[in-house]
Motif scaffolding. Structure first.
Motif, PDB file in Angstrom:
ATOM      1  N   THR A  71      50.915  36.221  54.265  1.00 16.26           N
ATOM      2  CA  THR A  71      49.508  35.960  54.005  1.00 16.26           C
ATOM      3  C   THR A  71      48.747  37.276  53.959  1.00 16.26           C
ATOM      4  O   THR A  71      49.192  38.274  54.522  1.00 16.26           O
ATOM      5  N   CYS A  72      47.604  37.262  53.276  1.00 15.84           N
ATOM      6  CA  CYS A  72      46.736  38.451  53.243  1.00 15.84           C
ATOM      7  C   CYS A  72      45.483  38.098  54.028  1.00 15.84           C
ATOM      8  O   CYS A  72      44.581  37.430  53.524  1.00 15.84           O
ATOM      9  N   ASN A  73      45.444  38.527  55.268  1.00 23.22           N
ATOM     10  CA  ASN A  73      44.393  38.113  56.197  1.00 23.22           C
ATOM     11  C   ASN A  73      43.153  39.008  56.093  1.00 23.22           C
ATOM     12  O   ASN A  73      42.676  39.547  57.076  1.00 23.22           O
ATOM     13  N   THR A  74      42.649  39.156  54.861  1.00 20.78           N
ATOM     14  CA  THR A  74      41.493  40.019  54.653  1.00 20.78           C
ATOM     15  C   THR A  74      40.185  39.275  54.921  1.00 20.78           C
ATOM     16  O   THR A  74      40.108  38.044  54.749  1.00 20.78           O
ATOM     17  N   LYS A  75      39.168  40.015  55.340  1.00 22.46           N
ATOM     18  CA  LYS A  75      37.847  39.445  55.553  1.00 22.46           C
ATOM     19  C   LYS A  75      36.978  39.592  54.308  1.00 22.46           C
ATOM     20  O   LYS A  75      35.852  39.097  54.268  1.00 22.46           O
ATOM     21  N   LEU A  76      37.518  40.278  53.306  1.00 22.75           N
ATOM     22  CA  LEU A  76      36.789  40.452  52.055  1.00 22.75           C
ATOM     23  C   LEU A  76      36.637  39.099  51.363  1.00 22.75           C
ATOM     24  O   LEU A  76      37.584  38.314  51.311  1.00 22.75           O
ATOM     25  N   GLU A  77      35.457  38.827  50.863  1.00 22.90           N
ATOM     26  CA  GLU A  77      35.196  37.550  50.205  1.00 22.90           C
ATOM     27  C   GLU A  77      35.229  37.696  48.689  1.00 22.90           C
ATOM     28  O   GLU A  77      34.829  38.724  48.143  1.00 22.90           O
ATOM     29  N   LEU A  78      35.723  36.672  48.031  1.00 23.49           N
ATOM     30  CA  LEU A  78      35.855  36.676  46.577  1.00 23.49           C
ATOM     31  C   LEU A  78      34.489  36.765  45.896  1.00 23.49           C
ATOM     32  O   LEU A  78      33.554  36.072  46.257  1.00 23.49           O
ATOM     33  N   ASN A  79      34.394  37.671  44.907  1.00 25.20           N
ATOM     34  CA  ASN A  79      33.197  37.751  44.074  1.00 25.20           C
ATOM     35  C   ASN A  79      33.609  38.263  42.686  1.00 25.20           C
ATOM     36  O   ASN A  79      34.793  38.478  42.436  1.00 25.20           O
ATOM     37  N   GLU A  80      32.661  38.428  41.801  1.00 20.42           N
ATOM     38  CA  GLU A  80      32.985  38.838  40.433  1.00 20.42           C
ATOM     39  C   GLU A  80      33.641  40.217  40.379  1.00 20.42           C
ATOM     40  O   GLU A  80      34.497  40.473  39.545  1.00 20.42           O
ATOM     41  N   LYS A  81      33.246  41.109  41.288  1.00 19.63           N
ATOM     42  CA  LYS A  81      33.787  42.467  41.276  1.00 19.63           C
ATOM     43  C   LYS A  81      35.267  42.507  41.643  1.00 19.63           C
ATOM     44  O   LYS A  81      36.023  43.325  41.123  1.00 19.63           O
ATOM     45  N   ASN A  82      35.670  41.658  42.598  1.00 16.94           N
ATOM     46  CA  ASN A  82      37.051  41.746  43.098  1.00 16.94           C
ATOM     47  C   ASN A  82      37.940  40.598  42.629  1.00 16.94           C
ATOM     48  O   ASN A  82      38.999  40.360  43.199  1.00 16.94           O
ATOM     49  N   LYS A  83      37.509  39.889  41.597  1.00 13.47           N
ATOM     50  CA  LYS A  83      38.272  38.752  41.093  1.00 13.47           C
ATOM     51  C   LYS A  83      39.704  39.146  40.743  1.00 13.47           C
ATOM     52  O   LYS A  83      40.658  38.434  41.063  1.00 13.47           O
ATOM     53  N   ALA A  84      39.874  40.294  40.085  1.00 18.10           N
ATOM     54  CA  ALA A  84      41.210  40.750  39.683  1.00 18.10           C
ATOM     55  C   ALA A  84      42.091  41.025  40.901  1.00 18.10           C
ATOM     56  O   ALA A  84      43.298  40.750  40.888  1.00 18.10           O
ATOM     57  N   VAL A  85      41.492  41.562  41.960  1.00 17.92           N
ATOM     58  CA  VAL A  85      42.227  41.854  43.190  1.00 17.92           C
ATOM     59  C   VAL A  85      42.696  40.559  43.846  1.00 17.92           C
ATOM     60  O   VAL A  85      43.849  40.456  44.295  1.00 17.92           O
ATOM     61  N   PHE A  86      41.824  39.566  43.893  1.00 22.39           N
ATOM     62  CA  PHE A  86      42.204  38.295  44.512  1.00 22.39           C
ATOM     63  C   PHE A  86      43.273  37.553  43.704  1.00 22.39           C
ATOM     64  O   PHE A  86      44.089  36.826  44.270  1.00 22.39           O
ATOM     65  N   GLU A  87      43.279  37.774  42.396  1.00 24.33           N
ATOM     66  CA  GLU A  87      44.340  37.190  41.573  1.00 24.33           C
ATOM     67  C   GLU A  87      45.688  37.814  41.940  1.00 24.33           C
ATOM     68  O   GLU A  87      46.712  37.124  42.018  1.00 24.33           O
ATOM     69  N   LEU A  88      45.679  39.134  42.185  1.00 25.89           N
ATOM     70  CA  LEU A  88      46.907  39.823  42.609  1.00 25.89           C
ATOM     71  C   LEU A  88      47.345  39.352  43.992  1.00 25.89           C
ATOM     72  O   LEU A  88      48.535  39.191  44.258  1.00 25.89           O
ATOM     73  N   ILE A  89      46.375  39.154  44.886  1.00 26.08           N
ATOM     74  CA  ILE A  89      46.696  38.663  46.232  1.00 26.08           C
ATOM     75  C   ILE A  89      47.374  37.302  46.143  1.00 26.08           C
ATOM     76  O   ILE A  89      48.393  37.059  46.798  1.00 26.08           O
ATOM     77  N   GLU A  90      46.823  36.423  45.312  1.00 22.28           N
ATOM     78  CA  GLU A  90      47.390  35.079  45.151  1.00 22.28           C
ATOM     79  C   GLU A  90      48.828  35.154  44.629  1.00 22.28           C
ATOM     80  O   GLU A  90      49.719  34.458  45.125  1.00 22.28           O
ATOM     81  N   ARG A  91      49.051  36.016  43.652  1.00 18.98           N
ATOM     82  CA  ARG A  91      50.395  36.193  43.097  1.00 18.98           C
ATOM     83  C   ARG A  91      51.349  36.746  44.147  1.00 18.98           C
ATOM     84  O   ARG A  91      52.507  36.328  44.244  1.00 18.98           O
ATOM     85  N   ALA A  92      50.861  37.711  44.946  1.00 21.84           N
ATOM     86  CA  ALA A  92      51.699  38.343  45.970  1.00 21.84           C
ATOM     87  C   ALA A  92      52.099  37.335  47.050  1.00 21.84           C
ATOM     88  O   ALA A  92      53.265  37.269  47.465  1.00 21.84           O
ATOM     89  N   VAL A  93      51.131  36.563  47.523  1.00 22.22           N
ATOM     90  CA  VAL A  93      51.407  35.559  48.555  1.00 22.22           C
ATOM     91  C   VAL A  93      52.383  34.512  48.017  1.00 22.22           C
ATOM     92  O   VAL A  93      53.317  34.098  48.711  1.00 22.22           O
ATOM     93  N   ASN A  94      52.173  34.111  46.780  1.00 28.01           N
ATOM     94  CA  ASN A  94      53.067  33.124  46.165  1.00 28.01           C
ATOM     95  C   ASN A  94      54.491  33.672  46.045  1.00 28.01           C
ATOM     96  O   ASN A  94      55.472  32.957  46.294  1.00 28.01           O
TER      97      ASN A  94
END
Length: 213
Positions: free
Chosen positions: A161-184
């Motif tokens: 899991t990626c236990n980050t406190k960063l919240e999803l927004n338009e700026k970091n959408k690409a990063v969260f997509e990578l996180i989802e792929r990595a966790v999967n």
């Protein structure tokens, strides 16, 4: 309070290349530019000289290192296993512009690099770098180990899991997509790769370090 020392920023690859006198100006050149190349310097002359040179001569270059540990401590730790890959991340701010990469520990040859992304954190970058390394080694059927200097990222990988406190927004959408792929990937793949903490106090900066400190 001591005055903050001025820095100059060389941009080899970005929306515009050149030497910039503020981080905001540099940031404007590298934001949303895939594969941006940049580094800070303490003088305009050094930054100008770097601009007319090769980026690869500067990235990952750190000052000569001499460990402050005792001979007994160094002996106990031993030397790194050079039959390995090393990963690291860099974040200009927390959150801020983030990127990560992996290199061959012995030769420092770059094996992969991602970013810069407009908004991320160092821990997220370290986590993504480890998973990227794991996937690469599995794909190549390699038994090499992975070095990272982040205990947090190691724990996240172990927990899948990626236990980050960063919240999803338009700026970091690409990063969260990578996180989802990595966790999967972690949840759907098995691996025997050993992930090891890089001993910075004994060996200096990890070979994948971006050298921007």
């Amino acid at each position: 309070m001591s005055k903050k020392k001025k820095k100059y920023y060389t941009v080899w690859k970005g929306h515009h290349k050149g030497v910039f006198e503020s981080w905001d100006d540099c940031k404007a050149q590298i934001t949303n530019y895939e594969g941006a190349q940049y580094k800070s310097f303490e003088s305009f002359d050094a930054a100008k000289k770097a601009l007319n040179s090769n980026y690869k001569d500067y990235i990952g270059k750190s000052k000569s290192f001499k460990s402050e540990l005792s001979a007994e401590q160094l002996k106990k730790i031993g030397q790194p296993n050079f039959d390995s890959i090393s990963v690291d991340a860099a974040s200009s701010g927390n959150p801020g512009i983030m990127e990560y990469r992996g290199v061959d520990t012995k030769t420092k040859k770059q094996l992969f690099i991602q970013g810069p992304f407009e908004e991320g954190t160092n821990n997220i970058g370290e986590f993504l770098a480890i998973v990227h390394g794991l996937a690469l080694l599995k794909k190549n059927n390699s038994d090499k180990i992975i070095y990272t200097d982040s205990r947090t990222a190691i724990s996240w990988v172990k927990k899948k899991t990626c236990n980050t406190k960063l919240e999803l927004n338009e700026k970091n959408k690409a990063v969260f997509e990578l996180i989802e792929r990595a966790v999967n990937w972690l949840k759907t793949n098995s691996f025997n790769t050993v992930i090891v903490k890089w001993e910075t106090k004994a060996w200096g900066e990890i070979p994948a370090d971006f050298g921007r400190k």
